[in-house]
Every structure is written in structure tokens, then in C-alpha cells.
Design an enzyme around this catalytic site. Structure first.
Site, mmCIF file in Angstrom:
data_model
loop_
_atom_site.group_PDB
_atom_site.id
_atom_site.type_symbol
_atom_site.label_atom_id
_atom_site.label_comp_id
_atom_site.label_asym_id
_atom_site.label_seq_id
_atom_site.Cartn_x
_atom_site.Cartn_y
_atom_site.Cartn_z
ATOM 1 N N SER A 75 -94.234 38.525 129.775
ATOM 2 C CA SER A 75 -95.656 38.761 130.046
ATOM 3 C C SER A 75 -95.966 38.408 131.490
ATOM 4 C CB SER A 75 -96.519 37.887 129.130
ATOM 5 O OG SER A 75 -97.847 37.876 129.622
ATOM 6 N N HIS A 110 -94.931 43.097 129.076
ATOM 7 C CA HIS A 110 -96.111 42.785 128.264
ATOM 8 C C HIS A 110 -97.288 42.506 129.193
ATOM 9 C CE1 HIS A 110 -97.983 41.251 124.522
ATOM 10 N NE2 HIS A 110 -98.536 40.317 125.287
ATOM 11 N N ASP A 158 -101.126 41.319 129.391
ATOM 12 C CA ASP A 158 -102.200 40.627 128.684
ATOM 13 C C ASP A 158 -103.543 40.912 129.335
ATOM 14 O OD1 ASP A 158 -100.952 39.143 126.518
ATOM 15 O OD2 ASP A 158 -99.859 38.102 128.111
ATOM 16 N N MET A 198 -107.423 40.484 129.281
ATOM 17 C CA MET A 198 -108.436 39.562 128.722
ATOM 18 C C MET A 198 -109.779 39.844 129.383
ATOM 19 S SD MET A 198 -106.327 35.986 128.686
ATOM 20 C CE MET A 198 -104.597 35.904 128.203
ATOM 21 N N HIS A 225 -101.513 44.488 125.679
ATOM 22 C CA HIS A 225 -102.100 43.654 124.635
ATOM 23 C C HIS A 225 -103.561 43.423 125.012
ATOM 24 C CE1 HIS A 225 -102.115 39.384 122.624
ATOM 25 N NE2 HIS A 225 -102.909 40.231 122.006
ATOM 26 N N MET A 235 -106.849 41.897 124.642
ATOM 27 C CA MET A 235 -107.647 40.808 124.052
ATOM 28 C C MET A 235 -109.078 41.008 124.538
ATOM 29 S SD MET A 235 -104.824 37.822 124.526
ATOM 30 C CE MET A 235 -103.940 38.803 125.721
ATOM 31 N N MET A 278 -99.775 36.725 116.796
ATOM 32 C CA MET A 278 -100.017 35.669 117.781
ATOM 33 C C MET A 278 -99.512 34.350 117.209
ATOM 34 S SD MET A 278 -101.551 36.978 120.511
ATOM 35 C CE MET A 278 -101.546 35.380 121.248
ATOM 36 N N ASP A 303 -95.907 36.349 119.892
ATOM 37 C CA ASP A 303 -96.483 36.141 121.225
ATOM 38 C C ASP A 303 -97.137 34.768 121.294
ATOM 39 O OD1 ASP A 303 -97.664 36.408 123.689
ATOM 40 O OD2 ASP A 303 -99.029 38.023 123.101
HETATM 41 C C1 DX5 Z 1 -101.680 34.596 125.260
HETATM 42 C C2 DX5 Z 1 -100.976 35.858 125.615
HETATM 43 C C3 DX5 Z 1 -99.513 35.714 125.747
HETATM 44 C C4 DX5 Z 1 -99.069 34.744 126.796
HETATM 45 C C5 DX5 Z 1 -97.905 34.002 126.246
HETATM 46 O O1 DX5 Z 1 -102.987 34.850 124.917
HETATM 47 O O2 DX5 Z 1 -101.201 36.883 124.665
HETATM 48 O O3 DX5 Z 1 -98.858 36.965 125.916
HETATM 49 O O4 DX5 Z 1 -98.671 35.334 127.986
HETATM 50 O O5 DX5 Z 1 -97.602 33.004 127.120
HETATM 51 P P1 DX5 Z 1 -96.534 31.903 126.760
HETATM 52 O O6 DX5 Z 1 -95.225 32.591 126.544
HETATM 53 O O7 DX5 Z 1 -96.538 31.021 127.980
HETATM 54 O O8 DX5 Z 1 -97.020 31.189 125.536
HETATM 55 ZN ZN ZN Z 2 -99.939 38.817 124.795
#
Ligand code: DX5
Ligand code: ZN
Length: 225
Positions: free
Chosen positions: A9, A34, A36, A38, A67, A69, A138, A176
């Protein structure tokens, strides 16, 4: 299919030096990237949007695993599909008409995925399973990298594997959050198909060895379902 697929990610990368992050991922032998996304509503932080995905798409041929969020993900599908995401995964917790959102993603030529936060049981998404290509379980509460894996979430991976074989479906199961060398064997026991890794990957002095290390338990660990 190589097992497990490794999806670093970029959340834990330097956003202002995305080229270096992408090279590191490619040179490590990882399989996917990946992304993320947000929005500051579904989760408190804001990361990036479709423009970033479009710019990353120009720089790599690896599959892009977006992904989302975000609240109301259906409003974003078109932009992320246009940007070149391969998988578009959203949270049914943030979307009333999840089945419609899945159809929108597929109609735009992308692979639909759904993700559930730790407090959401598998039963909430059971009706949707025949329609998706990916379930992202998750294993931390979403929003931040570097958190500790919540072991009870791995039980959902085992449950999803059982349902998948009953349905004769072929969606991928991804985990994840909190995935890294210290949780590799624990995760391997539940046997997800995809391991997302943020902080463990970008803090590693040797990401290529890390990727191999994450795959190793799958060669020796049997299924515990
Ligand atoms: C968290 C994200 C993850 C995050 C994981 O909300 O969806 O993809 O990057 O990070 P680590 O591997 O550090 O837990
Ligand atoms: Zn993620």
C-alpha cells in the site's frame, strides 16, 4: 495464481516521491499496488483521489487495487474507472445500494470488490458474494497504517473460504492491516489470497526478501478451516 499475492500500500510511501515508491514495489516482486483512498468522512484522514490513480497508472503496469474508504462510493466509481484502476473496492458500510455500486463498477470494465471493517460480520455481505471479484477483510479499523492486526478478523477469512467453496465462487479474499513478518504465519493459517502491506513494506530495508518471507508460510502451512 501465485499464492499469496502481495499488494504493498502506497499509504506508507512518500506521496511526493511516488516514482521511488512504485520502483520499490516493482523491484520487490510484489504483485499489485494497493491504493488507499480516504475522504475525511468515512475515515478521518484524507489521502488522494482519482487524479493520483491516473498518474500512477501512467507509471506502472502492475494491477491497481483501489480501496475506497469513502462515503457514497458510487459517486466516485466513474472517475476511478477512468483513471485506470483494475479493482475498485468499496465499503458497504458507506453505501446504501451496494449491489448497484457493484454493477456500476463492473459496467465500467473494472473488477468490483467489497470491504468490511472489523465490526461488520460476514453475514452482512453474504448476498453480495456471487457478484464480486474481491473481498477485502480489514484486519484493523481503517484509516491509519501501522496498527496491530486484530486476530478475530482472520476468522472471517476462514468463513469466507468456506462460503466460497459452497458457492463454487472464485472471488479473491484479501486482508488489510497489520500484515507483516510478525503476523505472516498467523495470517497464512487463515489463507487469504492477497496480503496488503503498508508500513511493514515501506519500513523494510529489503522489500524483495520481505515479499518472499511473506509467501514462505504458504508453502509449509496447511489449511486450518
Ligand atoms: C488502512 C489501510 C491499509 C493500510 C495498511 O486503513 O486500508 O491499506 O495501508 O497499513 P499497515 O500495513 O501499516 O497496517
Ligand atoms: Zn487498504
Amino acid at each position: 495464481m501465485r499464492e499469496p499475492l502481495i499488494a504493498p500500500s502506497v499509504l506508507s510511501a512518500d506521496f511526493a516521491d511516488i516514482d521511488s515508491a512504485l520502483r520499490l514495489i516493482e523491484q520487490s516482486g510484489a504483485d499489485w499496488i494497493h491504493l488507499d483512498v480516504m475522504d475525511g468522512h468515512f475515515v478521518p484522514p484524507i489521502t488522494f483521489g482519482a487524479k493520483m490513480v491516473q498518474d500512477i497508472r501512467k507509471r506502472t503496469r502492475l494491477p491497481l487495487d483501489a480501496h475506497l474508504m469513502v462515503e457514497a462510493p458510487e459517486r466516485q466509481v466513474e472517475d476511478f474507472a477512468e483513471a485506470g484502476a483494475d479493482f475498485i473496492t468499496f465499503h458497504p458500510e458507506a453505501c446504501v445500494h451496494a449491489h448497484r455500486c457493484i454493477q456500476m463498477i463492473r459496467n465500467r470494465g473494472c473488477k468490483p470488490g467489497i470491504s468490511i471493517v472489523p465490526s461488520t460480520p460476514v453475514s452482512v455481505i453474504e448476498e453480495l458474494l456471487p457478484f464480486v471479484e474481491l473481498i477485502l477483510v480489514m484486519t484493523v479499523n481503517p484509516g491509519y497504517g501501522g496498527q496491530d492486526l486484530l486476530p478475530f478478523c482472520l476468522e472471517k477469512v476462514k468463513k469466507l473460504r468456506r462460503i466460497r467453496s459452497e458457492l463454487k465462487a472464485d472471488f479473491l479474499i484479501s486482508v488489510d492491516g497489520g500484515i507483516g513478518p510478525s503476523t505472516a504465519s498467523q495470517a497464512a493459517q487463515a489463507r487469504p489470497d492477497v496480503l496488503v502491506m503498508g508500513s511493514a513494506f515501506f519500513s523494510s530495508p529489503d522489500p524483495a526478501t520481505l515479499v518472499e518471507q511473506m509467501r514462505a508460510p504458504y508453502a509449509t502451512t496447511g489449511l486450518v478451516c
